[in-house]
Enzyme design. Structure first.
Site, PDB file in Angstrom:
ATOM      1  N   HIS A 133      44.462  35.750  36.820  1.00 16.61           N
ATOM      2  CA  HIS A 133      43.174  35.840  37.498  1.00 16.61           C
ATOM      3  C   HIS A 133      42.194  36.659  36.662  1.00 16.61           C
ATOM      4  CE1 HIS A 133      43.868  40.014  38.787  1.00 16.61           C
ATOM      5  NE2 HIS A 133      45.094  39.654  39.151  1.00 16.61           N
ATOM      6  N   CYS A 181      50.110  41.032  37.686  1.00 14.75           N
ATOM      7  CA  CYS A 181      49.559  39.753  37.241  1.00 14.75           C
ATOM      8  C   CYS A 181      49.063  39.853  35.804  1.00 14.75           C
ATOM      9  CB  CYS A 181      48.395  39.348  38.150  1.00 14.75           C
ATOM     10  SG  CYS A 181      48.876  39.031  39.859  1.00 14.75           S
TER      11      CYS A 181
END
Length: 168
Positions: free
Chosen positions: A132, A144
């Site tokens: 992201h 992430c």
């Protein structure tokens, strides 16, 4: 599954994410890289992760690919290891621990989903390793992989169903 990188793979290197001949600066989890990922440790799991989906905010950006799915108002991601929907996309109302996919900030305007601990989640092994947008360069994630908005939007259309994320 082969451990050799193919031309369709994204490979995390010490200087960024290598993909289709380009290198993209990126951030990883505040807990570094881990072979023993656990829920809440902030680590990015090492391994070969298949790309299994792409989500986007239709009120903010056009579809990045013809197979990306829009993020709706009630879309959430369960991060509650005690619930049967752990590490799955769920809908509001949802009474268990979760993360909103439709955020006020732009971090999840475009989300690339990996198969980390999915579709058959091992409770406590960690949920949702996404790719992201980063908050700012070098700012760590909760596990992430994060990239600049421009780079994320540049690489998303190049992803194919055979693309993998390799974290050595």
């Amino acid at each position: 599954m082969s451990h050799r990188a193919s031309p369709w793979d994204m490979v995390l290197t010490p200087t960024g994410l290598r993909f289709r001949g380009d290198k993209y600066p990126c951030s990883i989890g505040k807990g570094g890289l881990s072979l023993r990922k656990k829920e809440g440790d902030g680590a990015t799991p090492r391994g070969i992760h298949r790309i299994v989906g792409m989500l986007y905010r239709p009120d903010r950006i056009p579809p990045p690919t013809d197979w990306a799915l829009p993020i709706g108002r009630g879309d959430l991601w369960s991060d509650d290891p005690t619930h049967e929907d752990y590490n799955m996309m769920v809908r509001a109302p949802y009474l268990y621990s979760h993360e909103k996919l439709r955020r006020a900030d732009p971090l999840y305007d475009l989300v690339i989903l990996t198969d980390w601990n999915w579709p058959y989640a091992v409770k406590g092994r960690g949920s949702a390793i996404f790719m992201h947008q980063w908050r700012r360069p070098g700012y760590p994630t909760e596990g992430c992989i994060a990239l600049s908005r421009a780079d994320l939007h540049r690489l998303a259309p190049k992803i194919e169903h055979r693309t993998r994320l390799i974290v050595p």
